[in-house]
Design a protein around this motif. Structure first.
Motif, PDB file in Angstrom:
ATOM      1  N   GLN A 161      38.291  37.028  31.077  1.00  0.00           N
ATOM      2  CA  GLN A 161      36.868  36.693  31.110  1.00  0.00           C
ATOM      3  C   GLN A 161      36.625  35.364  31.816  1.00  0.00           C
ATOM      4  N   GLN A 162      37.584  34.451  31.701  1.00  0.00           N
ATOM      5  CA  GLN A 162      37.399  33.096  32.216  1.00  0.00           C
ATOM      6  C   GLN A 162      37.189  33.062  33.728  1.00  0.00           C
ATOM      7  N   LEU A 163      37.716  34.077  34.438  1.00  0.00           N
ATOM      8  CA  LEU A 163      37.584  34.075  35.897  1.00  0.00           C
ATOM      9  C   LEU A 163      36.125  34.168  36.332  1.00  0.00           C
ATOM     10  N   GLY A 164      35.279  34.670  35.447  1.00  0.00           N
ATOM     11  CA  GLY A 164      33.858  34.735  35.757  1.00  0.00           C
ATOM     12  C   GLY A 164      33.210  33.369  35.845  1.00  0.00           C
ATOM     13  N   LEU A 165      33.903  32.336  35.385  1.00  0.00           N
ATOM     14  CA  LEU A 165      33.369  30.976  35.438  1.00  0.00           C
ATOM     15  C   LEU A 165      33.528  30.349  36.820  1.00  0.00           C
ATOM     16  N   LEU A 166      34.263  31.017  37.710  1.00  0.00           N
ATOM     17  CA  LEU A 166      34.505  30.478  39.049  1.00  0.00           C
ATOM     18  C   LEU A 166      33.278  30.746  39.927  1.00  0.00           C
ATOM     19  N   VAL A 167      32.381  29.810  39.956  1.00  0.00           N
ATOM     20  CA  VAL A 167      31.096  30.023  40.637  1.00  0.00           C
ATOM     21  C   VAL A 167      31.244  30.045  42.157  1.00  0.00           C
ATOM     22  N   ARG A 168      32.343  29.536  42.681  1.00  0.00           N
ATOM     23  CA  ARG A 168      32.554  29.546  44.134  1.00  0.00           C
ATOM     24  C   ARG A 168      33.219  30.840  44.606  1.00  0.00           C
ATOM     25  N   LEU A 169      33.619  31.683  43.680  1.00  0.00           N
ATOM     26  CA  LEU A 169      34.368  32.887  44.026  1.00  0.00           C
ATOM     27  C   LEU A 169      33.508  33.833  44.861  1.00  0.00           C
ATOM     28  N   SER A 170      33.969  34.120  46.074  1.00  0.00           N
ATOM     29  CA  SER A 170      33.214  35.001  46.974  1.00  0.00           C
ATOM     30  C   SER A 170      33.988  36.265  47.330  1.00  0.00           C
ATOM     31  N   ALA A 171      35.285  36.297  47.051  1.00  0.00           N
ATOM     32  CA  ALA A 171      36.097  37.485  47.302  1.00  0.00           C
ATOM     33  C   ALA A 171      37.061  37.664  46.137  1.00  0.00           C
ATOM     34  N   PHE A 172      37.046  38.871  45.568  1.00  0.00           N
ATOM     35  CA  PHE A 172      37.871  39.144  44.392  1.00  0.00           C
ATOM     36  C   PHE A 172      38.362  40.581  44.486  1.00  0.00           C
ATOM     37  N   ASP A 173      39.682  40.780  44.441  1.00  0.00           N
ATOM     38  CA  ASP A 173      40.234  42.131  44.580  1.00  0.00           C
ATOM     39  C   ASP A 173      41.463  42.275  43.685  1.00  0.00           C
ATOM     40  N   VAL A 174      41.344  43.145  42.689  1.00  0.00           N
ATOM     41  CA  VAL A 174      42.480  43.450  41.803  1.00  0.00           C
ATOM     42  C   VAL A 174      42.750  44.955  41.810  1.00  0.00           C
ATOM     43  N   SER A 175      42.346  45.633  42.858  1.00  0.00           N
ATOM     44  CA  SER A 175      42.506  47.088  42.924  1.00  0.00           C
ATOM     45  C   SER A 175      43.973  47.488  42.962  1.00  0.00           C
ATOM     46  N   ASN A 176      44.219  48.718  42.508  1.00  0.00           N
ATOM     47  CA  ASN A 176      45.556  49.316  42.556  1.00  0.00           C
ATOM     48  C   ASN A 176      46.601  48.497  41.807  1.00  0.00           C
ATOM     49  N   ILE A 183      35.725  45.561  32.415  1.00  0.00           N
ATOM     50  CA  ILE A 183      35.539  44.567  33.473  1.00  0.00           C
ATOM     51  C   ILE A 183      34.570  43.504  32.947  1.00  0.00           C
ATOM     52  N   PRO A 184      34.957  42.234  32.973  1.00  0.00           N
ATOM     53  CA  PRO A 184      34.039  41.201  32.476  1.00  0.00           C
ATOM     54  C   PRO A 184      32.689  41.257  33.195  1.00  0.00           C
ATOM     55  N   THR A 185      31.627  41.183  32.426  1.00  0.00           N
ATOM     56  CA  THR A 185      30.282  41.218  33.009  1.00  0.00           C
ATOM     57  C   THR A 185      30.096  40.090  34.006  1.00  0.00           C
ATOM     58  N   SER A 186      30.734  38.975  33.751  1.00  0.00           N
ATOM     59  CA  SER A 186      30.602  37.815  34.631  1.00  0.00           C
ATOM     60  C   SER A 186      31.232  38.047  35.997  1.00  0.00           C
ATOM     61  N   LEU A 187      32.026  39.134  36.127  1.00  0.00           N
ATOM     62  CA  LEU A 187      32.596  39.501  37.422  1.00  0.00           C
ATOM     63  C   LEU A 187      31.981  40.789  37.963  1.00  0.00           C
ATOM     64  N   GLY A 188      31.759  41.769  37.075  1.00  0.00           N
ATOM     65  CA  GLY A 188      31.270  43.063  37.518  1.00  0.00           C
ATOM     66  C   GLY A 188      29.780  43.117  37.734  1.00  0.00           C
ATOM     67  N   ASN A 189      29.037  42.248  37.058  1.00  0.00           N
ATOM     68  CA  ASN A 189      27.576  42.288  37.173  1.00  0.00           C
ATOM     69  C   ASN A 189      27.044  40.864  37.198  1.00  0.00           C
ATOM     70  N   ARG A 190      27.422  40.131  38.242  1.00  0.00           N
ATOM     71  CA  ARG A 190      27.055  38.725  38.346  1.00  0.00           C
ATOM     72  C   ARG A 190      25.553  38.571  38.589  1.00  0.00           C
ATOM     73  N   SER A 191      25.041  37.501  38.075  1.00  0.00           N
ATOM     74  CA  SER A 191      23.601  37.266  38.171  1.00  0.00           C
ATOM     75  C   SER A 191      23.304  36.141  39.149  1.00  0.00           C
ATOM     76  N   GLY A 192      22.025  35.978  39.415  1.00  0.00           N
ATOM     77  CA  GLY A 192      21.597  34.895  40.297  1.00  0.00           C
ATOM     78  C   GLY A 192      22.055  35.097  41.731  1.00  0.00           C
ATOM     79  N   ASN A 193      22.430  33.998  42.369  1.00  0.00           N
ATOM     80  CA  ASN A 193      22.851  34.037  43.765  1.00  0.00           C
ATOM     81  C   ASN A 193      24.355  34.195  43.929  1.00  0.00           C
ATOM     82  N   LEU A 194      25.065  34.429  42.840  1.00  0.00           N
ATOM     83  CA  LEU A 194      26.513  34.568  42.917  1.00  0.00           C
ATOM     84  C   LEU A 194      26.881  35.861  43.633  1.00  0.00           C
TER      85      LEU A 194
END
Length: 270
Positions: A161-176, A183-194
């Motif tokens: 869950q903590q990875l959702g705190l990375l507000v600068r994160l613009s590319a994230f891939d954990v596929s396969n 999936i943490p909501t803070s990553l799967g359904n980010r709000s605002g301008n993130l």
């Protein structure tokens, strides 16, 4: 006299400006990383102790795969070199590192949680290896991370869950991988301008669920199955009840016939 003056000036300059030397932390970082890696194709021939002692001269790098900035290791890019072995936790000593790319090799073992010490790290690409274990939540302490690419490994467990705190994160891939859980909501359904990440960032993990992937599949009985079982049970009960009634009626009929026979025997003939 002029020659002596020139010699003295040269000596003064040499003393005042000593030859460039490696930062002790960078030297330890490179030494341990070199020991943890196996290089079957001999791609890192200049990864030697003598170079580790002096890998940089200002912005000039003497080490293959390394980029220098002001005498410190700024970037390590060792991609597609058929490297084996593991990722040394001593990488944390390269405290000026801003980009680490070890993708497309055959590295095994866990992602060291010690990478949390790389407080300047902006790019982490460990994709297309054979790394296992869980994604360390300590990566959230690398507040400047813009890119986390871990696709095509053997990573398991939940996405922290903590990875959702990375507000600068613009590319994230954990596929396969072999990740599981929501999936943490803070990553799967980010709000605002993130920046938001679509399903391709998470696909290929059969036990991972939640937006933008489909919701959790009910491993218990579906509503239709429950209704079906209910109807089936009711029908079975009805059949059993009907059968019981039939048996009872048959038994009653035989009993009444027997009693009528006894009565007819007792009645006198006219």
């Amino acid at each position: 006299m002029g020659a002596w003056t020139l010699l003295i000036v040269s000596m003064i300059i040499y003393v005042a400006i000593p030859p460039s030397s490696s930062d002790p932390s960078d030297e330890a970082c490179l030494t341990h990383l070199g020991e943890s890696l196996q290089d079957p194709t001999k791609s890192l021939q200049n990864w030697t102790k003598s170079i580790f002692a002096n890998p940089c001269n200002g912005f000039t790098s003497y080490l293959q795969g390394a980029t220098c900035n002001n005498g410190r290791i700024y970037k390590l890019s060792l991609t597609n070199l058929s490297l084996r072995g593991s990722i040394s936790p001593f990488l944390a000593n390269c405290t000026n590192l801003q980009a680490l790319d070890l993708s497309s090799n055959f590295l095994t073992g866990p992602i060291p949680p010690e990478l949390q010490s790389l407080v300047n790290l902006a790019v982490l690409n460990l994709s297309s290896n054979r790394l296992d274990g869980e994604i360390p939540p300590q990566l959230a302490l690398c507040a400047y991370l813009n890119v986390i690419d871990l696709h095509d490994n053997l990573l398991s467990g939940p996405i922290p869950q903590q990875l959702g705190l990375l507000v600068r994160l613009s590319a994230f891939d954990v596929s396969n991988n072999r990740l599981s859980g929501p999936i943490p909501t803070s990553l799967g359904n980010r709000s605002g301008n993130l920046p938001r990440f679509n399903s391709s960032s998470f696909e290929g993990n059969k036990d991972l669920y939640g937006y933008p992937l489909p919701p959790l599949k009910n491993k218990g009985l579906s509503i239709l199955a429950i209704v079906g079982i209910g109807l089936g049970s009711g029908l079975a009960s009805l059949v059993l009840s009907f059968t019981g009634v039939c048996i009872w009626l048959k038994f009653t009929e035989r009993k009444m016939a027997a009693e009528e026979g006894k009565i007819s025997q007792l009645m006198p003939d006219y």
